[in-house]
Scaffold this motif. Structure first.
Motif, PDB file in Angstrom:
ATOM      1  N   LEU A 102       2.983  -0.526  -2.091  1.00  0.00           N
ATOM      2  CA  LEU A 102       3.628  -0.738  -0.893  1.00  0.00           C
ATOM      3  C   LEU A 102       3.497   0.484  -0.011  1.00  0.00           C
ATOM      4  O   LEU A 102       3.799   1.630  -0.350  1.00  0.00           O
ATOM      5  CB  LEU A 102       4.876  -1.134  -0.748  1.00  0.00           C
ATOM      6  CG  LEU A 102       5.084  -2.235  -1.713  1.00  0.00           C
ATOM      7  CD1 LEU A 102       5.874  -2.089  -2.874  1.00  0.00           C
ATOM      8  CD2 LEU A 102       5.956  -3.769  -0.739  1.00  0.00           C
ATOM      9  N   ARG A 103       2.844   0.318   1.171  1.00  0.00           N
ATOM     10  CA  ARG A 103       2.461   1.276   2.298  1.00  0.00           C
ATOM     11  C   ARG A 103       3.030   0.846   3.448  1.00  0.00           C
ATOM     12  O   ARG A 103       2.783  -0.235   4.028  1.00  0.00           O
ATOM     13  CB  ARG A 103       1.039   1.602   2.328  1.00  0.00           C
ATOM     14  CG  ARG A 103       0.306   1.825   1.207  1.00  0.00           C
ATOM     15  CD  ARG A 103      -1.110   2.143   1.579  1.00  0.00           C
ATOM     16  NE  ARG A 103      -1.954   2.436   0.314  1.00  0.00           N
ATOM     17  CZ  ARG A 103      -3.216   2.570   0.646  1.00  0.00           C
ATOM     18  NH1 ARG A 103      -3.926   2.091   1.779  1.00  0.00           N
ATOM     19  NH2 ARG A 103      -4.160   2.974  -0.418  1.00  0.00           N
ATOM     20  N   ASP A 110      -1.070   4.707  11.549  1.00  0.00           N
ATOM     21  CA  ASP A 110      -0.940   5.570  10.404  1.00  0.00           C
ATOM     22  C   ASP A 110       0.187   5.454   9.334  1.00  0.00           C
ATOM     23  O   ASP A 110       0.949   4.700   9.597  1.00  0.00           O
ATOM     24  CB  ASP A 110      -0.202   6.922  11.242  1.00  0.00           C
ATOM     25  CG  ASP A 110      -1.324   7.501  12.224  1.00  0.00           C
ATOM     26  OD1 ASP A 110      -2.599   7.255  12.039  1.00  0.00           O
ATOM     27  OD2 ASP A 110      -0.847   8.132  13.364  1.00  0.00           O
ATOM     28  N   MET A 111      -0.501   5.734   8.258  1.00  0.00           N
ATOM     29  CA  MET A 111       0.508   5.621   6.887  1.00  0.00           C
ATOM     30  C   MET A 111       1.489   6.639   7.127  1.00  0.00           C
ATOM     31  O   MET A 111       1.475   7.928   7.199  1.00  0.00           O
ATOM     32  CB  MET A 111      -0.260   5.731   5.492  1.00  0.00           C
ATOM     33  CG  MET A 111       0.563   5.220   4.375  1.00  0.00           C
ATOM     34  SD  MET A 111      -0.517   5.784   2.925  1.00  0.00           S
ATOM     35  CE  MET A 111      -2.088   5.157   3.013  1.00  0.00           C
ATOM     36  N   ILE A 112       2.807   6.051   7.031  1.00  0.00           N
ATOM     37  CA  ILE A 112       4.139   6.958   7.180  1.00  0.00           C
ATOM     38  C   ILE A 112       4.896   7.050   5.798  1.00  0.00           C
ATOM     39  O   ILE A 112       5.862   7.803   5.823  1.00  0.00           O
ATOM     40  CB  ILE A 112       4.764   6.406   8.258  1.00  0.00           C
ATOM     41  CG1 ILE A 112       5.152   4.995   8.396  1.00  0.00           C
ATOM     42  CG2 ILE A 112       4.083   6.802   9.620  1.00  0.00           C
ATOM     43  CD1 ILE A 112       6.322   4.604   9.453  1.00  0.00           C
ATOM     44  N   ALA A 113       4.784   6.228   4.803  1.00  0.00           N
ATOM     45  CA  ALA A 113       5.539   5.967   3.591  1.00  0.00           C
ATOM     46  C   ALA A 113       4.563   5.210   2.759  1.00  0.00           C
ATOM     47  O   ALA A 113       3.792   4.298   3.089  1.00  0.00           O
ATOM     48  CB  ALA A 113       6.776   5.443   3.960  1.00  0.00           C
ATOM     49  N   ALA A 114       4.891   5.412   1.337  1.00  0.00           N
ATOM     50  CA  ALA A 114       4.117   4.774   0.363  1.00  0.00           C
ATOM     51  C   ALA A 114       5.084   4.869  -0.993  1.00  0.00           C
ATOM     52  O   ALA A 114       5.688   5.641  -1.194  1.00  0.00           O
ATOM     53  CB  ALA A 114       2.689   5.018  -0.048  1.00  0.00           C
ATOM     54  N   ASP A 115       5.216   3.702  -1.597  1.00  0.00           N
ATOM     55  CA  ASP A 115       6.020   3.675  -2.785  1.00  0.00           C
ATOM     56  C   ASP A 115       5.535   2.543  -3.755  1.00  0.00           C
ATOM     57  O   ASP A 115       5.001   1.540  -3.509  1.00  0.00           O
ATOM     58  CB  ASP A 115       7.306   3.478  -2.617  1.00  0.00           C
ATOM     59  CG  ASP A 115       8.416   4.067  -3.623  1.00  0.00           C
ATOM     60  OD1 ASP A 115       7.852   4.558  -4.569  1.00  0.00           O
ATOM     61  OD2 ASP A 115       9.504   4.230  -3.374  1.00  0.00           O
ATOM     62  N   LEU A 116       5.733   2.797  -4.951  1.00  0.00           N
ATOM     63  CA  LEU A 116       5.309   1.602  -6.261  1.00  0.00           C
ATOM     64  C   LEU A 116       6.714   0.769  -6.193  1.00  0.00           C
ATOM     65  O   LEU A 116       7.647   1.287  -5.988  1.00  0.00           O
ATOM     66  CB  LEU A 116       5.327   2.219  -7.453  1.00  0.00           C
ATOM     67  CG  LEU A 116       4.045   3.023  -7.584  1.00  0.00           C
ATOM     68  CD1 LEU A 116       3.938   4.031  -8.769  1.00  0.00           C
ATOM     69  CD2 LEU A 116       2.807   2.099  -7.643  1.00  0.00           C
ATOM     70  N   ALA A 117       6.516  -0.463  -6.082  1.00  0.00           N
ATOM     71  CA  ALA A 117       7.667  -1.106  -6.564  1.00  0.00           C
ATOM     72  C   ALA A 117       8.051  -1.355  -8.092  1.00  0.00           C
ATOM     73  O   ALA A 117       6.997  -2.171  -8.861  1.00  0.00           O
ATOM     74  CB  ALA A 117       7.230  -2.802  -5.935  1.00  0.00           C
ATOM     75  N   VAL A 125      11.729  -2.385  -1.596  1.00  0.00           N
ATOM     76  CA  VAL A 125      10.818  -1.114  -0.941  1.00  0.00           C
ATOM     77  C   VAL A 125      10.628  -1.631   0.683  1.00  0.00           C
ATOM     78  O   VAL A 125      10.666  -0.940   1.547  1.00  0.00           O
ATOM     79  CB  VAL A 125       9.614  -1.081  -1.803  1.00  0.00           C
ATOM     80  CG1 VAL A 125       8.876  -0.186  -0.986  1.00  0.00           C
ATOM     81  CG2 VAL A 125      10.167  -0.770  -3.083  1.00  0.00           C
ATOM     82  N   ILE A 126      10.203  -3.040   0.539  1.00  0.00           N
ATOM     83  CA  ILE A 126      10.042  -3.672   1.981  1.00  0.00           C
ATOM     84  C   ILE A 126      11.042  -3.416   2.862  1.00  0.00           C
ATOM     85  O   ILE A 126      11.037  -2.829   4.117  1.00  0.00           O
ATOM     86  CB  ILE A 126       9.575  -4.792   1.690  1.00  0.00           C
ATOM     87  CG1 ILE A 126       8.003  -5.152   1.301  1.00  0.00           C
ATOM     88  CG2 ILE A 126       9.421  -5.594   3.429  1.00  0.00           C
ATOM     89  CD1 ILE A 126       7.644  -6.426   0.826  1.00  0.00           C
ATOM     90  N   GLU A 127      12.449  -3.735   2.451  1.00  0.00           N
ATOM     91  CA  GLU A 127      13.479  -3.675   3.277  1.00  0.00           C
ATOM     92  C   GLU A 127      13.762  -2.207   3.621  1.00  0.00           C
ATOM     93  O   GLU A 127      14.040  -1.820   4.849  1.00  0.00           O
ATOM     94  CB  GLU A 127      14.765  -4.144   2.624  1.00  0.00           C
ATOM     95  CG  GLU A 127      14.492  -5.624   2.275  1.00  0.00           C
ATOM     96  CD  GLU A 127      14.827  -6.785   3.261  1.00  0.00           C
ATOM     97  OE1 GLU A 127      15.083  -6.167   4.395  1.00  0.00           O
ATOM     98  OE2 GLU A 127      14.924  -7.858   3.135  1.00  0.00           O
ATOM     99  N   HIS A 139       1.773  -2.708   4.027  1.00  0.00           N
ATOM    100  CA  HIS A 139       0.694  -3.440   3.337  1.00  0.00           C
ATOM    101  C   HIS A 139       1.037  -3.414   1.906  1.00  0.00           C
ATOM    102  O   HIS A 139       1.540  -2.273   1.414  1.00  0.00           O
ATOM    103  CB  HIS A 139      -0.761  -2.634   3.744  1.00  0.00           C
ATOM    104  CG  HIS A 139      -1.292  -3.038   4.880  1.00  0.00           C
ATOM    105  ND1 HIS A 139      -2.560  -2.684   5.227  1.00  0.00           N
ATOM    106  CD2 HIS A 139      -0.916  -4.117   5.807  1.00  0.00           C
ATOM    107  CE1 HIS A 139      -2.840  -3.300   6.391  1.00  0.00           C
ATOM    108  NE2 HIS A 139      -1.990  -4.314   6.822  1.00  0.00           N
ATOM    109  N   VAL A 140       0.571  -4.303   1.099  1.00  0.00           N
ATOM    110  CA  VAL A 140       0.938  -4.382  -0.223  1.00  0.00           C
ATOM    111  C   VAL A 140      -0.613  -4.173  -1.119  1.00  0.00           C
ATOM    112  O   VAL A 140      -1.508  -4.957  -0.577  1.00  0.00           O
ATOM    113  CB  VAL A 140       1.501  -5.778  -0.630  1.00  0.00           C
ATOM    114  CG1 VAL A 140       1.943  -5.941  -2.212  1.00  0.00           C
ATOM    115  CG2 VAL A 140       2.898  -5.909   0.152  1.00  0.00           C
ATOM    116  N   ARG A 141      -0.796  -3.496  -1.810  1.00  0.00           N
ATOM    117  CA  ARG A 141      -1.862  -3.445  -2.539  1.00  0.00           C
ATOM    118  C   ARG A 141      -1.941  -3.459  -3.991  1.00  0.00           C
ATOM    119  O   ARG A 141      -0.782  -3.091  -4.393  1.00  0.00           O
ATOM    120  CB  ARG A 141      -2.523  -1.915  -2.027  1.00  0.00           C
ATOM    121  CG  ARG A 141      -3.200  -2.105  -0.657  1.00  0.00           C
ATOM    122  CD  ARG A 141      -3.819  -0.902  -0.607  1.00  0.00           C
ATOM    123  NE  ARG A 141      -4.518  -0.802   0.899  1.00  0.00           N
ATOM    124  CZ  ARG A 141      -5.766  -1.133   1.147  1.00  0.00           C
ATOM    125  NH1 ARG A 141      -6.511  -1.086   0.086  1.00  0.00           N
ATOM    126  NH2 ARG A 141      -6.324  -1.181   2.035  1.00  0.00           N
TER     127      ARG A 141
END
Ligand SMILES: [Zn+2]
Length: 155
Positions: A102-103, A110-117, A125-127, A139-141
């Motif tokens: 999740l980004r 601009d991307m400001i954070a990213a983490d694996l669920a 993570v979204i919350e 965004h979910v990838r």
């Protein structure tokens, strides 16, 4: 049950329909493929895995539009036959709870954070991302392939 503070945004139906038309017309960057595994062909419109044997359109999608530092275009699938756009937008699609990254992006894209669920699940993570006021969308990838899966916004 605690209600979510997010809504799932699948790709728009007109984008899926245009991709089907382009594939039908033989556009070189819109290819018809047949799903040959149960977890390899995620449809970004109905947000389900294609069943083996289903026809899919593979085409490039600009998840972050051109003209920005984080602009990004990459391959996604949609069902080649019309499918119903994912409608349970208050629920994270159950078929994509695993293997996602999740980004968080700000309003400048601009991307400001990213983490694996991982253990906590994608919803947590979204919350957490959406609690930051500067987060405009998430965004979910695919964690393995990197391909765009869906967008998530505040309600
Ligand atoms: Zn579909």
């Amino acid at each position: 049950m605690k209600s979510s503070s997010f809504r799932i945004v699948p790709i728009r139906t007109d984008i899926a329909e245009a991709a089907r038309r382009e594939a039908e017309a033989g556009a070189p960057d819109h290819v018809l493929v047949t799903a040959d595994s149960p977890r390899g062909y995620p449809c970004r419109h109905c947000l389900r895995w294609a069943s083996p044997g289903e026809a899919m359109v593979l085409f490039p999608f600009a998840a972050i539009a051109p003209g920005r530092p984080y602009s990004e275009t990459g391959p996604i699938f949609v069902h080649a036959e019309p499918c119903e756009r994912y409608a349970a937008t208050h629920e994270f699609p159950s078929e994509f709870r695993k293997g996602r990254v999740l980004r968080a992006y700000n309003s400048q894209h601009d991307m400001i954070a990213a983490d694996l669920a991982k253990g906590e699940g994608p919803e947590a993570v979204i919350e957490r991302f959406l609690q930051k006021p500067e987060t405009a969308f998430v965004h979910v990838r695919s964690a393995s392939h990197g391909c765009y899966t869906m967008e998530v916004k505040r309600i």
